[in-house]
Every structure is written in structure tokens, then in C-alpha cells.
Design a protein around this motif. Sequence first.
Motif, PDB file in Angstrom:
ATOM      1  N   GLU A 128       0.785  -1.250  -0.015  1.00 41.87           N
ATOM      2  CA  GLU A 128      -0.024  -0.041  -0.044  1.00 41.87           C
ATOM      3  C   GLU A 128       0.735   1.179  -0.133  1.00 41.87           C
ATOM      4  O   GLU A 128       1.903   1.376   0.749  1.00 41.87           O
ATOM      5  N   GLY A 129       0.374   2.308  -0.547  1.00 40.98           N
ATOM      6  CA  GLY A 129       1.164   3.523  -0.886  1.00 40.98           C
ATOM      7  C   GLY A 129       2.777   3.345  -1.455  1.00 40.98           C
ATOM      8  O   GLY A 129       3.325   4.614  -1.255  1.00 40.98           O
TER       9      GLY A 129
ATOM     10  N   GLU B 260       5.968   0.634   6.891  1.00 41.38           N
ATOM     11  CA  GLU B 260       5.763   1.954   7.664  1.00 41.38           C
ATOM     12  C   GLU B 260       5.650   3.265   6.616  1.00 41.38           C
ATOM     13  O   GLU B 260       4.876   4.076   6.736  1.00 41.38           O
ATOM     14  N   THR B 261       6.505   3.052   5.494  1.00 41.38           N
ATOM     15  CA  THR B 261       6.853   4.184   4.513  1.00 41.38           C
ATOM     16  C   THR B 261       5.547   4.253   3.935  1.00 41.38           C
ATOM     17  O   THR B 261       4.821   5.491   3.767  1.00 41.38           O
TER      18      THR B 261
ATOM     19  N   ARG C 130      -2.053   6.646   4.301  1.00 42.71           N
ATOM     20  CA  ARG C 130      -3.050   6.853   5.189  1.00 42.71           C
ATOM     21  C   ARG C 130      -3.297   8.359   5.496  1.00 42.71           C
ATOM     22  O   ARG C 130      -4.079   8.824   6.085  1.00 42.71           O
ATOM     23  N   GLY C 131      -2.405   9.157   4.702  1.00 48.74           N
ATOM     24  CA  GLY C 131      -2.527  10.521   4.640  1.00 48.74           C
ATOM     25  C   GLY C 131      -3.891  10.813   4.037  1.00 48.74           C
ATOM     26  O   GLY C 131      -4.523  11.964   3.944  1.00 48.74           O
TER      27      GLY C 131
ATOM     28  N   PHE D 188      -9.054  -3.503   3.604  1.00 45.58           N
ATOM     29  CA  PHE D 188      -7.528  -3.795   3.500  1.00 45.58           C
ATOM     30  C   PHE D 188      -6.733  -2.752   4.275  1.00 45.58           C
ATOM     31  O   PHE D 188      -5.775  -3.441   5.240  1.00 45.58           O
ATOM     32  N   GLU D 189      -7.059  -1.696   3.969  1.00 48.79           N
ATOM     33  CA  GLU D 189      -6.235  -0.574   4.935  1.00 48.79           C
ATOM     34  C   GLU D 189      -6.280  -0.704   6.414  1.00 48.79           C
ATOM     35  O   GLU D 189      -5.269  -0.453   7.070  1.00 48.79           O
ATOM     36  N   GLN D 190      -7.217  -1.346   6.958  1.00 47.47           N
ATOM     37  CA  GLN D 190      -7.604  -1.541   8.370  1.00 47.47           C
ATOM     38  C   GLN D 190      -6.708  -2.559   8.832  1.00 47.47           C
ATOM     39  O   GLN D 190      -6.778  -2.973  10.179  1.00 47.47           O
ATOM     40  N   GLU D 191      -6.117  -3.470   7.982  1.00 48.13           N
ATOM     41  CA  GLU D 191      -5.292  -4.502   8.514  1.00 48.13           C
ATOM     42  C   GLU D 191      -4.134  -3.922   9.621  1.00 48.13           C
ATOM     43  O   GLU D 191      -3.782  -3.103   9.346  1.00 48.13           O
TER      44      GLU D 191
END
Length: 219
Positions: A15-16, A143-144, A150-151, A158-161
Motif C-alpha cells: 500500500e502507498g 511503514e513508509t 493513510r494521509g 484492506f487498509e485496516q489490517e
Amino acid sequence: MQPARGLFITFEGGEGAGKSTNIAYLQAHLQSRGVDLVVTREPGGTRLGEDVREVLLRLREEPVAPMAELLLLFAARAQHLQEVIQPALLAGKWVICDRFTDASYAYQCGGRGMSAASVRTLETLVQGELRPDYTLLLDAPVETGLERARGRGELDRFEQEELAFFQRVRDTYLQLAKESSGRYHLVDASQPLEAVQARLQEICEELFACWVPRHPVGR
Ligand code: Z5A
């Protein structure tokens, strides 16, 4: 041997990692070189697929069975292949897809703990022989990527994992890249955007050098 069709390029990463940003960059770069190109994404890419995407990303009260998630992803993929990817490749176009089946290995096997055998079975059933020609893995510490993604506000399913889930996803991608080093190009996505895009340009030159187009492509 060159495929008798356009090139099929996939972007993968956590992600991201910067997939959307860098796909837009590569699209502009390739189009400036005269490449006839289709850019698409998974889950999604068709009206049916975008509906499935909405179902997959929406938060739910009940836990989603991993097999249900996997089958939905492959249902969307079957439609995507029939409606978009295969016709474009057969017409000699290049296809850039934001995520494809490697994401199922990374998220559903690595992340959710499903067996690779179940993904392989569906991969063969849905895709036949078709596999991406090149996969660009945008790799960055979990983390990066999460900090960047998440900004953006509200988190999807998925992002809530938890962090450990995304670490397993990253580890699975790195393992896939090791196992398929001919197809995979690893890009250090923790670098500043300019450095990432300089690396993409290098990869582009490699693609042009080893691909003989069916239709003329500017150099
Ligand atoms: N999924 C699955 O489970 N199984 C499957 O088989 C498939 C998918 C196909 C949706 O995917 C979910 O589907 C995904 C896995 C699952 N869930 N997750 N996580 P998606 O690809 O649509 O969602 P995503 O991974 O969350 O994409 P994303 O967050 O939009 O990330 P991105 O496209 O890689 O990043 P971006 O939007 O280009 O960049 C994010 C921000 O970072 C943006 O502000 C950029 O300007 C910035 N950025 C990008 N690169 C840099 C660098 N190098 N430096 C600084 N800032 C940067």
C-alpha cells in the motif's frame, strides 16, 4: 521468443508504494515514445470489476471468508481478461495493469494465509497460459507506504489490517521477485520520486531493447 501480441506489464507493491503515481508517469513516457497503451487496474478495470472492487473494499460487520474474497477477485479478473486485457494484447497494444494475480499471492496467501495451490488452480482456470511479461515491484518498508497512503483519510477494508499483515504481504512479494527474477524488476520505492522515475526510465529502455513491436514504435 517474443510474444505475438502487445506487452503485458504489471505494477505490484504494498500500500502507498506509489503504483498509481508511477503508472501515470510511465504511461506519459511510453505514449511520448509512440506506444499504443491501455492502463487498467485490479480489482476493477471493467464495470463488473469496479462493482466487485467496491464490494471488496467496503468495510463490513461480518468477517469475510478468505475463499470468498479470493473467488471475487478472480471473478473480476475473468471479466477483466475477456473484456479488456486479452483484446488489447491481441490488437498489439501494451497493457499496464495496477496489480494482477501476484497481488493474490501476496495478499490472499501471504496476508491471509491461503494456500498457494488454491491461487495456482484459479490462475490456470481463469488465465490459461497468460502471465505478465514484466512485473515492476515497487518495494518500500511497510511503514513508509502506510504513512503515504493513510494521509488520504478514511481507511478501506484492506487498509485496516495490522502492520504484521502488510509485512507478510511485502515478504511474499520479495519472495515472488526472487523466484521469478526474469519477469520481475525491483524498484526501491522508498527513494524520492525523481529517483524512482529515473529507474523506471532505465527499465523502459530495457523493454524497448528486448521487444520487437508488431507496429512501429517511436524510439
Ligand atoms: N488486492 C488483493 O488483496 N488481491 C488482489 O489480487 C488484488 C488486490 C488485485 C486495493 O488495491 C486492494 O486490493 C489492495 C490489495 C487488494 N489493498 N491494499 N492495501 P489498490 O492497488 O487499489 O490499493 P492500494 O495498494 O491501497 O493503492 P494505493 O494506496 O493507492 O497506493 P499506490 O497507488 O501504490 O500509491 P500512490 O497513490 O501512487 O501514492 C500514495 C501517496 O504517496 C501519494 O500521495 C504519492 O504522491 C506519494 N508518493 C508516491 N511515491 C512517492 C515517493 N517515492 N516519495 C514520496 N511520496 C510518494
